[in-house]
Design a protein around this motif. Structure first.
Motif, PDB file in Angstrom:
ATOM      1  N   GLU A   5       0.812  -1.219   0.000  1.00  0.00           N
ATOM      2  CA  GLU A   5       0.000   0.000   0.000  1.00  0.00           C
ATOM      3  C   GLU A   5       0.847   1.272   0.000  1.00  0.00           C
ATOM      4  N   LYS A  32      -3.551   7.917  10.362  1.00  0.00           N
ATOM      5  CA  LYS A  32      -4.808   7.160  10.427  1.00  0.00           C
ATOM      6  C   LYS A  32      -4.938   6.128   9.309  1.00  0.00           C
ATOM      7  N   THR A  75      -1.606   0.905   7.592  1.00  0.00           N
ATOM      8  CA  THR A  75      -1.936  -0.483   7.937  1.00  0.00           C
ATOM      9  C   THR A  75      -0.623  -1.274   7.918  1.00  0.00           C
ATOM     10  N   GLU A  76      -0.730  -2.597   8.152  1.00  0.00           N
ATOM     11  CA  GLU A  76       0.479  -3.424   8.080  1.00  0.00           C
ATOM     12  C   GLU A  76       1.080  -3.446   6.684  1.00  0.00           C
ATOM     13  N   LYS A  77       0.247  -3.172   5.694  1.00  0.00           N
ATOM     14  CA  LYS A  77       0.736  -3.243   4.311  1.00  0.00           C
ATOM     15  C   LYS A  77       1.301  -1.917   3.797  1.00  0.00           C
ATOM     16  N   THR A  78       1.226  -0.867   4.606  1.00  0.00           N
ATOM     17  CA  THR A  78       1.704   0.436   4.140  1.00  0.00           C
ATOM     18  C   THR A  78       3.221   0.419   3.994  1.00  0.00           C
TER      19      THR A  78
END
Ligand SMILES: *Cc1c(COP(=O)(O)O)cnc(C)c1O
Length: 377
Positions: free
Chosen positions: A81, A122, A125-128
């Motif tokens: 991401e 905000k 996520t873990e995929k960022t």
């Protein structure tokens, strides 16, 4: 007075003031026949490194390539991401989709039009794996806060500096740094109408990380480590020597050009600050504003009416941007289900007026008088 031929940007009058140097430089390139990777490109690279006070500049073919190559250098995997503001030019998000990464579109601050540290945080996520703050219209996003969060979480920051070259970001301790040199990588465009524009396409990537800079240089040149030895899958993205000549000359004047824009902006501000239903551009104390665009917010649904009123008086204006990224067909696969209220509102309210480095006082007055007239002021 002076209603003839008003333009959003007047590249021609600017050229006429530096014509001799530019013409001579272009002729020199033709005489040398070193059109690609010649000494002029290296000269420009070095001048830009010194102007920006950054370790590595890699000139490339355009700003979109710069963003794509920056992402290619980060070892990301399909589906990773990348956070990007929904209120920007399409290129910022397009390259993310092109590389099979997932653009996560987020809202912006209603005053600065930019991503903030809070909005960024905000959306993580873990995929960022990366975030692309855009310094929209010439003013920096909240880089100090964004870098703090990104560094704590191991997220790469790529600044889209296509609209803010020459602006200074001011840290809370008072230290200044040029926009585009604060993130892990910075990208810019030299499209003719940008604050530092050439006479064709051009772009550049900046970084203070030498290893990353070397990798970026390789990717932009077919992943080549030495001639005919290819260590990476890259692409072909080069700034040509003729554009480098133009840029090298114009870089000498960049600060003066930005000051000229600021003067126009100040003049507009003075004339419009008292108007009802209009908000003049917000000035963030953490950034200088180099006014790539002078953008008003017009309330009460009067924006489009103002635009056609001005068009009738031969005053051009532009809507940057009329459609949020998440409403673009090309991004339907990525569009968040949530609507982003600030982006949505800005797309209805913003209007950019003509601003450039050679703008005559009479032209400014003509535009000012008509904008004020529209609001019965
Ligand atoms: C102009 C621009 C680009 C793309 O630059 P090109 O040189 O046209 O490819 C990318 N992002 C932003 C914000 C821009 O304004």
């Amino acid at each position: 007075m002076s209603s003839e031929n008003i333009q959003m940007v007047d590249v021609k009058s600017q050229y006429l003031k530096i014509k001799e140097e530019i013409d001579q430089g272009i002729q020199d390139v033709i005489n040398s026949c070193q059109f690609i990777n010649g000494p002029k490109v290296k000269e420009f690279q070095a001048s830009l490194e010194s102007y920006l006070d950054v370790k590595r500049v890699v000139p490339v073919a355009n700003g979109t390539d710069a963003l794509q190559i920056a992402l290619m250098a980060l070892n990301l995997k399909p589906g990773d991401e990348v956070i990007v503001p929904a209120f920007t030019y399409v290129a910022t998000a397009e390259v993310i989709g092109l590389l099979n990464l997932k653009p996560i579109m987020v809202d912006v601050d209603p005053n600065t039009f930019n991503l903030t540290a809070a909005i960024f945080e905000k959306a993580i996520t873990e995929k960022t794996k990366a975030v692309v703050p855009v310094h929209l219209f010439g003013q920096c996003a909240e880089m100090e806060g964004i870098m703090k969060i990104a560094n704590a979480k191991g997220i790469f920051v790529i600044e889209d500096n296509a609209q803010a070259i020459g602006s200074d970001y001011i840290f809370s301790n008072g230290k200044n740094q040029k926009s585009g040199t604060i993130g892990h990588i910075g990208c810019t465009s030299f499209y003719p109408s940008k604050n530092l524009g050439c006479y064709g396409d051009g772009g550049a990537i900046f970084t203070n990380d030498e290893a990353l800079g070397e990798k970026i240089r390789m990717i932009a040149n077919h992943g080549q480590s030495k001639r005919y030895y290819h260590d990476l899958i890259g692409c072909n993205s080069r700034l040509d020597s003729i554009q480098a000549v133009v840029l090298n000359e114009k870089l000498k004047h960049l600060d003066a050009y930005n000051i000229a824009r600021q003067k126009v902006a100040q003049n507009y501000d003075n004339a419009f600050s008292s108007l009802e239903n209009v908000e003049i551009p917000y000035r963030d104390k953490s950034s200088s504003h180099v006014f790539h665009q002078y953008t008003l917010k017009v309330k009460q649904n009067k924006r489009d009416e103002l635009k056609s009123f001005l068009a009738d008086k031969n005053i051009p204006s532009m809507i940057y941007y009329p459609v949020p990224l998440y409403e673009q067909k090309a991004f339907s696969a990525f569009a968040n289900s949530v609507e982003l209220p600030v982006t949505h509102a800005l797309c209805q309210e913003v209007i950019s007026l003509p601003i450039h480095t050679e703008m005559m006082k009479e032209t400014q007055d003509y535009i000012i008088d008509h904008v004020r007239q529209f609001f019965n002021a």
